[in-house]
Design a protein around this motif. Structure first.
Motif, PDB file in Angstrom:
ATOM      1  N   ALA A  27      -9.567  -2.455  12.750  1.00 19.75           N
ATOM      2  CA  ALA A  27      -9.563  -2.223  11.310  1.00 19.75           C
ATOM      3  C   ALA A  27      -8.192  -2.506  10.708  1.00 19.75           C
ATOM      4  O   ALA A  27      -7.185  -2.538  11.411  1.00 19.75           O
ATOM      5  N   ARG A  28      -8.195  -2.695   9.389  1.00 19.72           N
ATOM      6  CA  ARG A  28      -6.934  -2.882   8.669  1.00 19.72           C
ATOM      7  C   ARG A  28      -6.626  -1.626   7.847  1.00 19.72           C
ATOM      8  O   ARG A  28      -7.512  -1.067   7.190  1.00 19.72           O
ATOM      9  N   VAL A  29      -5.348  -1.240   7.873  1.00 17.37           N
ATOM     10  CA  VAL A  29      -4.901  -0.065   7.120  1.00 17.37           C
ATOM     11  C   VAL A  29      -4.523  -0.523   5.707  1.00 17.37           C
ATOM     12  O   VAL A  29      -3.558  -1.264   5.531  1.00 17.37           O
ATOM     13  N   PHE A  30      -5.284  -0.087   4.694  1.00 17.66           N
ATOM     14  CA  PHE A  30      -4.977  -0.466   3.312  1.00 17.66           C
ATOM     15  C   PHE A  30      -4.050   0.557   2.649  1.00 17.66           C
ATOM     16  O   PHE A  30      -3.148   0.186   1.919  1.00 17.66           O
ATOM     17  N   GLN A  31      -4.297   1.839   2.887  1.00 16.41           N
ATOM     18  CA  GLN A  31      -3.357   2.850   2.392  1.00 16.41           C
ATOM     19  C   GLN A  31      -3.511   4.135   3.191  1.00 16.41           C
ATOM     20  O   GLN A  31      -4.486   4.332   3.913  1.00 16.41           O
ATOM     21  N   GLY A  32      -2.503   4.998   3.074  1.00 19.48           N
ATOM     22  CA  GLY A  32      -2.506   6.242   3.845  1.00 19.48           C
ATOM     23  C   GLY A  32      -1.956   6.026   5.254  1.00 19.48           C
ATOM     24  O   GLY A  32      -1.639   4.902   5.640  1.00 19.48           O
ATOM     25  N   THR A  33      -1.822   7.127   5.987  1.00 19.13           N
ATOM     26  CA  THR A  33      -1.308   7.063   7.364  1.00 19.13           C
ATOM     27  C   THR A  33      -2.256   7.830   8.273  1.00 19.13           C
ATOM     28  O   THR A  33      -2.635   8.966   7.955  1.00 19.13           O
ATOM     29  N   LEU A  34      -2.624   7.223   9.382  1.00 23.55           N
ATOM     30  CA  LEU A  34      -3.519   7.858  10.345  1.00 23.55           C
ATOM     31  C   LEU A  34      -2.744   8.185  11.618  1.00 23.55           C
ATOM     32  O   LEU A  34      -1.957   7.361  12.100  1.00 23.55           O
ATOM     33  N   HIS A  35      -2.945   9.403  12.149  1.00 23.21           N
ATOM     34  CA  HIS A  35      -2.296   9.803  13.392  1.00 23.21           C
ATOM     35  C   HIS A  35      -3.350  10.032  14.468  1.00 23.21           C
ATOM     36  O   HIS A  35      -4.480  10.431  14.161  1.00 23.21           O
ATOM     37  N   GLY A  56       0.843  -1.198   0.000  1.00 21.82           N
ATOM     38  CA  GLY A  56       0.000   0.000   0.000  1.00 21.82           C
ATOM     39  C   GLY A  56       0.872   1.239   0.000  1.00 21.82           C
ATOM     40  O   GLY A  56       2.074   1.165   0.251  1.00 21.82           O
ATOM     41  N   ASP A  57       0.256   2.389  -0.275  1.00 23.24           N
ATOM     42  CA  ASP A  57       0.992   3.654  -0.358  1.00 23.24           C
ATOM     43  C   ASP A  57       0.660   4.499   0.880  1.00 23.24           C
ATOM     44  O   ASP A  57      -0.493   4.901   1.081  1.00 23.24           O
ATOM     45  N   ALA A  58       1.683   4.765   1.683  1.00 25.63           N
ATOM     46  CA  ALA A  58       1.474   5.533   2.926  1.00 25.63           C
ATOM     47  C   ALA A  58       1.091   6.984   2.652  1.00 25.63           C
ATOM     48  O   ALA A  58       0.533   7.657   3.516  1.00 25.63           O
ATOM     49  N   GLU A  59       1.393   7.480   1.420  1.00 26.87           N
ATOM     50  CA  GLU A  59       1.087   8.883   1.106  1.00 26.87           C
ATOM     51  C   GLU A  59      -0.261   9.034   0.395  1.00 26.87           C
ATOM     52  O   GLU A  59      -0.738  10.143   0.185  1.00 26.87           O
ATOM     53  N   LEU A 118     -13.745   2.205   0.602  1.00 25.43           N
ATOM     54  CA  LEU A 118     -13.543   0.846   0.094  1.00 25.43           C
ATOM     55  C   LEU A 118     -14.892   0.175  -0.110  1.00 25.43           C
ATOM     56  O   LEU A 118     -15.893   0.587   0.491  1.00 25.43           O
ATOM     57  N   PRO A 119     -14.967  -0.889  -0.931  1.00 17.47           N
ATOM     58  CA  PRO A 119     -16.255  -1.590  -1.101  1.00 17.47           C
ATOM     59  C   PRO A 119     -16.721  -2.164   0.245  1.00 17.47           C
ATOM     60  O   PRO A 119     -15.921  -2.576   1.070  1.00 17.47           O
ATOM     61  N   LEU A 120     -18.041  -2.171   0.441  1.00 17.83           N
ATOM     62  CA  LEU A 120     -18.607  -2.723   1.682  1.00 17.83           C
ATOM     63  C   LEU A 120     -18.383  -4.230   1.753  1.00 17.83           C
ATOM     64  O   LEU A 120     -18.258  -4.899   0.718  1.00 17.83           O
ATOM     65  N   GLU A 123       0.904   6.637  15.273  1.00 19.01           N
ATOM     66  CA  GLU A 123       0.545   6.583  13.855  1.00 19.01           C
ATOM     67  C   GLU A 123       0.475   5.142  13.366  1.00 19.01           C
ATOM     68  O   GLU A 123       1.069   4.242  13.949  1.00 19.01           O
ATOM     69  N   THR A 124      -0.263   4.952  12.273  1.00 21.29           N
ATOM     70  CA  THR A 124      -0.461   3.597  11.735  1.00 21.29           C
ATOM     71  C   THR A 124       0.616   3.271  10.710  1.00 21.29           C
ATOM     72  O   THR A 124       1.260   4.160  10.150  1.00 21.29           O
ATOM     73  N   GLU A 125       0.754   1.962  10.468  1.00 20.99           N
ATOM     74  CA  GLU A 125       1.687   1.463   9.454  1.00 20.99           C
ATOM     75  C   GLU A 125       0.876   0.718   8.401  1.00 20.99           C
ATOM     76  O   GLU A 125      -0.135   0.084   8.727  1.00 20.99           O
ATOM     77  N   ILE A 126       1.299   0.774   7.158  1.00 23.75           N
ATOM     78  CA  ILE A 126       0.559   0.122   6.068  1.00 23.75           C
ATOM     79  C   ILE A 126       0.417  -1.384   6.360  1.00 23.75           C
ATOM     80  O   ILE A 126       1.377  -2.065   6.703  1.00 23.75           O
TER      81      ILE A 126
END
Length: 603
Positions: free
Chosen positions: A224-232, A199-202, A297-299, A267-270
Motif C-alpha cells: 500500500a501507499r501512505v497518503f497521510q498519517g503515520t502507522l506504527h 501529505g500530513d503525518a499528523e 480514500l475513493p475506491l 513506522e511509516t513515512e509519508i
C-alpha cells in the motif's frame, strides 16, 4: 512533506524495454553486490512472464539515489492486463513513458499514457533502443508529441523532459549527438522532474491498498501507499471496506522496500510504499485508516470486462487422470482467490453448480489465468470466448477494438480482405518507406477472436498486430465464424499410424501416433465445412500373405500442435477445450455421435 521519497511508474507498449530498464536502474544504483548473480529481467519473477517475455503483474521495487528513495512500479504493457496498470498508477506521482525508437507509439502506448494523463501525473519521456539500425528517434519524438496533443494533455504535461536510452546497455543521454555512458541523466531527471510525495503525518491515517501478497508466516500482506498519517507496528486500525463498512484489526508487522527485498520497520513515512501484515481479509482498493477518525480514500475504479468465458469441471472420460484439483469446490476456491488479487476479473454464477462465467479484458488475460491453473494441478474445461454486450437507451452495444497492423507491403490486400467480413473499418494507413505498411482499423471485439492465428498463417508469420479496447458501438450483426468443420474421433483407444495416414487427405490433424483419444474428441480440422466422425484407432489387420511392398513404413505429415490461445480461438460454440496439467484436448460438448444430430435438430 517528504523530500526524499519519489514514486514513479514505468509505462510502455509491450516489449519496449520496461523491465530491462528497471534491471539496469537496479544494477547502477548499487542495489546488488558486485559479486551477486542476478537473473536477466529480474522483475519478471513469475514463470509465465519469463517464458513469454512479457510482464503480467505490476510489481514494485525501490532504489536509493543521492540520499533519496525512488519507488519504481514496473507495469505490464499489454492492454489485457490494464487493471494492473490502473492500480499501479494509484501509487505514484509521475510516470516514465518508454517508446521504442523504431516502432514509435503503439496502441498500448496510447492506452497507458491516457490513463497517466487522466490521473494528472507528471511524465518523463524515454526514447529507448536508439541503437537499432532502423531507429528514427526524432520522428518518434514528434509522434509522441502528437499523441500527447491527441490525448488533450495539459500545458504542464506537454513540457516533459526527453531522454534517449539503450536499456540493454544501461545508458541514457539528453542529446542524441552525445552517446550516453550510464543512467545518471535518467536518475537526475527523476529527482528533478517528479514531484516528491506530499501529505500530513499528523492527519488522519490514509493508506490505500493497491496489491496483495501472501506469506506462510504472516498470512495476507497488503502492499500500500501512505497518503497521510503515520502507522506504527502494533497499532489498532480500521479497514474501510468496498461496501464502506469498517473492520478493526491490529497491525503485526511493517515492511518497507529496498531493492527487491523487504526491510522491517516500526513506522511509516509519508508517500512511501509499504508492506503491512495483520490485515487478514483485506482486498485491493480498500483503505487502512484510524478507528476513531476514519477517512477512507475513493475506491480504485477499473474499466469493465469486455470478454467472457465459461470455466467448468472436467467431465471427459479421462477426467482425474492427470490433475489433482478436479472438483467444482476446487474451481470455485481458485477463482475466489484470483478475485482477491486480480482487480479486472469478475466471476458470475451460471445455472450449473459445476460451471462459472469468468469475465475479463481479453483472451490473453484469461489464457494466462487458465495456464496458471493448469500448472497448479487443475483440470477444467473452457468454452469459446464471447463478448459482453450492454444496453444503452434500448440499443444493444458491443465492444470495439482499435487494431494496429504492421505488415510487408505485399500482404496489405490479404489483411484488408480478411478484416472485411469481420466488420473491420480502416481508419488510417501509413507507409514508413521501409517496405512495411502500418494500418489501423476499428473492429468489433467479436471479430478479433481467432484473427491472430489466421493472420499469422496468411502473412507467413510477418504480421505485427496489436489491439486496444476502444469503446462501444451498436451491435454489428452476424460475423462469420470458423469456415471449416472438424474431424472427431468416433471411439476410445490409441491412435495408429495406419489410421491417421488414411485421414491425412481429409484435413489437418492435431495429433500424432500413439495418443489416447475418446469418443467426441476433436482430432483435426476438416477440409470441408461439415464435421466428420472418423476412426483414428484402426489397426492394420495382419495376414500370413505378404506383398513385396507390404512392410514399407507409412509416413505421416507433421501434425499441427495448438497452444492454449490457439485452441481457445479455434473452437466453435458447441466445442470445449479440456485443460489438464499435461495435455490440451479439443472436444465436442456432446461426446456421443448419435446424440449430436438430435440436439442440432432440436435447436
Amino acid at each position: 512533506m517528504s523530500q526524499t521519497i519519489r514514486n514513479i511508474a514505468i509505462i510502455a507498449h509491450v516489449d519496449h524495454g520496461k523491465t530491462t530498464l528497471v534491471d539496469a536502474m537496479l544494477r547502477q544504483s548499487g542495489t546488488f553486490r558486485a559479486n551477486e548473480q542476478v537473473a536477466e529481467r529480474v522483475m519478471d519473477s513469475n514463470d509465465l512472464e519469463r517464458e513469454r517475455g512479457i510482464t503480467i503483474l505490476a510489481k514494485n521495487t525501490a532504489i536509493f539515489y543521492e540520499g533519496g528513495k525512488i519507488n519504481i512500479i514496473d507495469t505490464p504493457g499489454h492492454a489485457d492486463f490494464g487493471g494492473e496498470v490502473e492500480r499501479g498508477l494509484k501509487m505514484v506521482d509521475g510516470v516514465m513513458l518508454l517508446v521504442d525508437a523504431a516502432e514509435g507509439p503503439l496502441p498500448q502506448t496510447r492506452y497507458v499514457l491516457a490513463k497517466a494523463l487522466e490521473a494528472k501525473l507528471k511524465p518523463i519521456v524515454v526514447i529507448n533502443k536508439i541503437d537499432r539500425p532502423d531507429a528514427r528517434a526524432q520522428e518518434v519524438l514528434n509522434e509522441v508529441y502528437d499523441l500527447f496533443i491527441d490525448l488533450d494533455a495539459q500545458e504542464d504535461q506537454l513540457d516533459f523532459p526527453v531522454l534517449y536510452c539503450v536499456a540493454k546497455l544501461g545508458t541514457a543521454t539528453t542529446d542524441l549527438a552525445t552517446p550516453g555512458e550510464d543512467l545518471q541523466p535518467l536518475f537526475q531527471a527523476i529527482v528533478k522532474e517528479i514531484p516528491p510525495a506530499t501529505g500530513d503525518a499528523e492527519a488522519p491515517l490514509q493508506i490505500l491498498v493497491t496489491n496483495l501478497d501472501y506469506s506462510e508466516y504472516f498470512g495476507r500482506i497488503a502492499i500500500a501507499r501512505v497518503f497521510q498519517g503515520t502507522l506504527h507496528a502494533g497499532d489498532e486500525v480500521a479497514i474501510s471496506r468496498r461496501d464502506l463498512s469498517l473492520t478493526k484489526t491490529r497491525i503485526t508487522k511493517l515492511f518497507t522496500f529496498a531493492g527487491l527485498k523487504r526491510t522491517e520497520t516500526t513506522e511509516t513515512e509519508i508517500g512511501d510504499i509499504v508492506a503491512i501484515a495483520g490485515v487478514e481479509g483485506i482486498t485491493i482498493g480498500e483503505t487502512i485508516t484510524n478507528v476513531d477518525r476514519p477517512a477512507p480514500l475513493p475506491l480504485i475504479v477499473i474499466d469493465e470486462p469486455t470478454i467472457a468465458m465459461q470455466f467448468s469441471v472436467n467431465n471427459s472420460p479421462f477426467c482425474g487422470k492427470e490433475g489433482s484439483l478436479v472438483t467444482s469446490r476446487n474451481l470455485r476456491e481458485r477463482l475466489d482467490r484470483e478475485l482477491l488479487t486480480n482487480v479486472s476479473i469478475r466471476v458470475e454464477e451460471t445455472g450449473s453448480p459445476d460451471a462459472f462465467k469468468v469475465l475479463g479484458r481479453g483472451e490473453m488475460q484469461l489464457g494466462v489465468l487458465i495456464e496458471m491453473m493448469r500448472r497448479e494441478g487443475f483440470e477444467l474445461m473452457v468454452g469459446r470466448p464471447e463478448i459482453v454486450t450492454r444496453m444503452v437507451d434500448g440499443v444493444r452495444m458491443e465492444p470495439v477494438e482499435h487494431v494496429t497492423i504492421d505488415v510487408p507491403e505485399e500482404y496489405t490486400g490479404v489483411v484488408i480482405e480478411k478484416l472485411g467480413p469481420r466488420k473491420g473499418e480502416m481508419t488510417k494507413m501509413h507507409n514508413h518507406g521501409s517496405g512495411r505498411v502500418r494500418m489501423e482499423f476499428r473492429v468489433p471485439s467479436r471479430g478479433i477472436i481467432g484473427l491472430r492465428s489466421e493472420m499469422l498463417t496468411e502473412t507467413r508469420g510477418t504480421i505485427v498486430m496489436n489491439t486496444l479496447f476502444d469503446g462501444y458501438i451498436p451491435y454489428q450483426g452476424e460475423i462469420p465464424q470458423r469456415p471449416s468443420g472438424v474431424l472427431i474421433s468416433d471411439r476410445q483407444g490409441t491412435t495408429t499410424t495406419y489410421s491417421l495416414h488414411g485421414l491425412q487427405d481429409r484435413g489437418i490433424l492435431f495429433l500424432g501416433n500413439g495418443i489416447e483419444v475418446y469418443e467426441g474428441m476433436i482430432v483435426g480440422e476438416h477440409s470441408r465445412d461439415n464435421d466428420l466422425d472418423v476412426n483414428v484407432v484402426r489397426e492394420k489387420k495382419l495376414t500370413n500373405m505378404r506383398a513385396s511392398s507390404a512392410d514399407e513404413a507409412l509416413r505421416l505429415a507433421p501434425h499441427r500442435l495448438l497452444n492454449l490461445e490457439q485452441a481457445i480461438e479455434f473452437i466453435a460454440e458447441d466445442e470445449l477445450v479440456e485443460v489438464t496439467p499435461k495435455n490440451l484436448r479439443l472436444r465436442k460438448k456432446i461426446l456421443q455421435a448419435n446424440q449430436r444430430p438430435k440436439r442440432r435438430n432440436q435447436e
